[in-house]
Design a protein around this motif. Sequence first.
Motif, short mmCIF file in Angstrom:
data_model
loop_
_atom_site.label_atom_id
_atom_site.label_comp_id
_atom_site.label_asym_id
_atom_site.label_seq_id
_atom_site.Cartn_x
_atom_site.Cartn_y
_atom_site.Cartn_z
N SER A 1 0.81 -1.22 0.00
CA SER A 1 0.00 0.00 0.00
C SER A 1 0.85 1.27 0.00
CB SER A 1 -0.93 0.00 1.22
OG SER A 1 -0.19 0.14 2.42
N GLY A 2 2.18 1.10 0.06
CA GLY A 2 3.06 2.27 0.09
C GLY A 2 3.38 2.76 1.47
N LYS A 3 2.94 2.04 2.50
CA LYS A 3 3.23 2.42 3.89
C LYS A 3 4.61 1.91 4.28
CE LYS A 3 1.60 0.12 7.47
NZ LYS A 3 2.80 -0.07 8.34
N LEU A 4 5.30 2.71 5.08
CA LEU A 4 6.62 2.32 5.56
C LEU A 4 6.48 1.11 6.49
CD1 LEU A 4 9.65 3.29 5.51
CD2 LEU A 4 9.15 4.40 7.71
N ARG A 5 7.22 0.04 6.16
CA ARG A 5 7.21 -1.13 7.03
C ARG A 5 8.52 -1.28 7.78
NH1 ARG A 5 7.49 -7.54 5.55
NH2 ARG A 5 7.55 -8.22 7.72
N HIS A 6 9.65 -1.16 7.07
CA HIS A 6 10.98 -1.20 7.69
C HIS A 6 11.68 0.12 7.37
CE1 HIS A 6 10.44 -5.51 8.18
NE2 HIS A 6 10.37 -5.68 6.86
N LEU A 7 12.65 0.50 8.20
CA LEU A 7 13.52 1.62 7.88
C LEU A 7 14.95 1.12 8.02
CD1 LEU A 7 13.85 4.53 7.00
CD2 LEU A 7 13.89 5.19 9.41
N LEU A 8 15.55 0.77 6.89
CA LEU A 8 16.90 0.21 6.86
C LEU A 8 17.91 1.19 6.28
CD1 LEU A 8 15.93 -3.31 5.49
CD2 LEU A 8 16.05 -2.56 7.88
N THR A 9 17.46 2.02 5.36
CA THR A 9 18.30 2.99 4.68
C THR A 9 17.40 4.11 4.18
OG1 THR A 9 19.76 3.33 2.76
CG2 THR A 9 18.09 1.63 2.56
N LEU A 10 18.00 5.25 3.90
CA LEU A 10 17.24 6.36 3.31
C LEU A 10 17.39 6.38 1.79
CD1 LEU A 10 18.01 9.27 5.81
CD2 LEU A 10 16.04 7.73 5.75
N GLN A 11 18.17 5.47 1.27
CA GLN A 11 18.54 5.54 -0.14
C GLN A 11 17.34 5.45 -1.07
OE1 GLN A 11 21.32 2.52 -1.29
NE2 GLN A 11 22.00 3.65 -3.08
N HIS A 12 16.34 4.67 -0.72
CA HIS A 12 15.22 4.46 -1.62
C HIS A 12 13.92 5.09 -1.12
CE1 HIS A 12 17.64 1.91 -4.17
NE2 HIS A 12 18.05 1.28 -3.09
N LEU A 13 14.01 5.97 -0.14
CA LEU A 13 12.83 6.74 0.26
C LEU A 13 12.79 8.02 -0.57
CD1 LEU A 13 12.51 6.56 4.15
CD2 LEU A 13 11.41 5.15 2.41
N ASP A 14 11.64 8.32 -1.15
CA ASP A 14 11.55 9.52 -1.97
C ASP A 14 11.22 10.74 -1.11
OD1 ASP A 14 8.80 9.41 -1.46
OD2 ASP A 14 8.34 8.50 -3.39
N ALA B 1 23.00 11.16 6.09
CA ALA B 1 22.68 12.58 5.96
C ALA B 1 22.77 13.01 4.49
CB ALA B 1 23.62 13.42 6.82
N SER B 2 23.80 12.56 3.79
CA SER B 2 23.97 12.93 2.38
C SER B 2 22.82 12.41 1.53
CB SER B 2 25.29 12.38 1.85
OG SER B 2 26.38 12.96 2.52
N GLU B 3 22.40 11.16 1.80
CA GLU B 3 21.28 10.60 1.04
C GLU B 3 20.02 11.43 1.23
OE1 GLU B 3 22.79 5.93 1.27
OE2 GLU B 3 21.25 6.67 2.65
N ALA B 4 19.75 11.80 2.49
CA ALA B 4 18.55 12.60 2.76
C ALA B 4 18.65 13.99 2.15
CB ALA B 4 18.33 12.70 4.27
N LEU B 5 19.82 14.59 2.25
CA LEU B 5 20.01 15.94 1.71
C LEU B 5 19.82 15.96 0.20
CD1 LEU B 5 23.11 16.93 3.84
CD2 LEU B 5 20.91 18.13 3.88
N VAL B 6 20.39 14.99 -0.49
CA VAL B 6 20.25 14.92 -1.95
C VAL B 6 18.79 14.72 -2.34
CG1 VAL B 6 20.81 13.55 -3.98
CG2 VAL B 6 22.62 14.19 -2.37
N THR B 7 18.12 13.80 -1.65
CA THR B 7 16.71 13.54 -1.94
C THR B 7 15.86 14.78 -1.75
OG1 THR B 7 16.91 11.22 -1.33
CG2 THR B 7 14.69 12.16 -1.29
N MET B 8 16.19 15.57 -0.74
CA MET B 8 15.40 16.76 -0.41
C MET B 8 15.84 18.00 -1.19
SD MET B 8 13.13 15.58 1.60
CE MET B 8 12.38 17.05 2.32
N GLY B 9 16.78 17.84 -2.12
CA GLY B 9 17.09 18.92 -3.04
C GLY B 9 18.20 19.86 -2.66
N ALA B 10 19.10 19.45 -1.77
CA ALA B 10 20.24 20.30 -1.43
C ALA B 10 21.03 20.61 -2.70
CB ALA B 10 21.14 19.62 -0.41
N ALA B 11 21.52 21.84 -2.78
CA ALA B 11 22.25 22.25 -3.98
C ALA B 11 23.60 21.57 -4.07
CB ALA B 11 22.44 23.77 -3.99
#
Length: 333
Positions: free
Chosen positions: A23-36, A197-207
Amino acid sequence: MPVTENSNDANQSGADVLQLDDSGKLRHLLTLQHLDERHITALLDHAETFLTEPGQAAARQETLRGKTVANLFFEASTRTRASFELAAKRLGADVLNLDLNTSSQQKGESVLDMIRTLQAMQVDVFVLRNAETGLAAKVASQVAEHVSVLNAGESDVSHPTQGLLDVFTIRRHLGRIAGLTVAIVGDIAHSRVARSASEALVTMGAAEVRLVSPASLAPDPRTVSPHARVLHNMDDGLRGADVVMALRIQKERFSDRDGVPGAEQYFRDFGLTRERMRLAADHAIVMHPGPMNRGVEIESSLADGERSVIWDQVRNGVAIRMAVLSAVCGTHS
């Protein structure tokens, strides 16, 4: 160290385990790499609802009443373990903290057998911190469908809730992530904090994400995201930055690897000081995931000064972990 999506390390640390259910609900949190961006924004927005002002009563809900959260920390931790425990209790969950130094793990019981034992006792969420790359993903692939696994720190690979609380703190102080320049300074080669932190920053549009370190503590160039710049000069790293994050460097690094500067030289060349922060933007904030080695990674007057948001990071960590627990337990989308 930040990685590209094709990194072997990333695959071992959770990329092959689906973190979202059908359904698109978060079940596990293992990495931020594939969270949009949508999923990360939803977690940040929900964390806002759990913040109260210092001196006020901590936010509490009963949304996890009847759920059991087990904290399995195979590595020593104060902040992360306490943060997860407080988050679960403030949501009404039962919390089990295992002393794994004295548990049956030391008697030869495998981790998966331990998980199965606790799962039989109706544990709903496993919070796992371990030095073994890929263990959290392995556990997540084996648990029952109603059980979730949260990575609370994995080797030098990933620390997703730390990455979330870092971007949450930046957004609260600067109002956005998109378009910002962030400098992360220190032992990048061994830092799961820098990676997440880098994965999250890139996903969220850091310059721009700048990874600043001595050459001997730089990441393998093959694993660095194309969105990040590796630098070995502090002036270049800090100039114009909106956010500067110092990383903890383990003291054994000063003696166990060729080319690593001693503590005094490290502070001279890469320590954060008020003087160096003049190169950053006037509005720039100072961060550190803790625990700090004052006088090595950061000057005390800067850590405790007006630019510092370090203690806000600690407070925000509880709110972020409350949001993550709510998400995986199905009380928030």
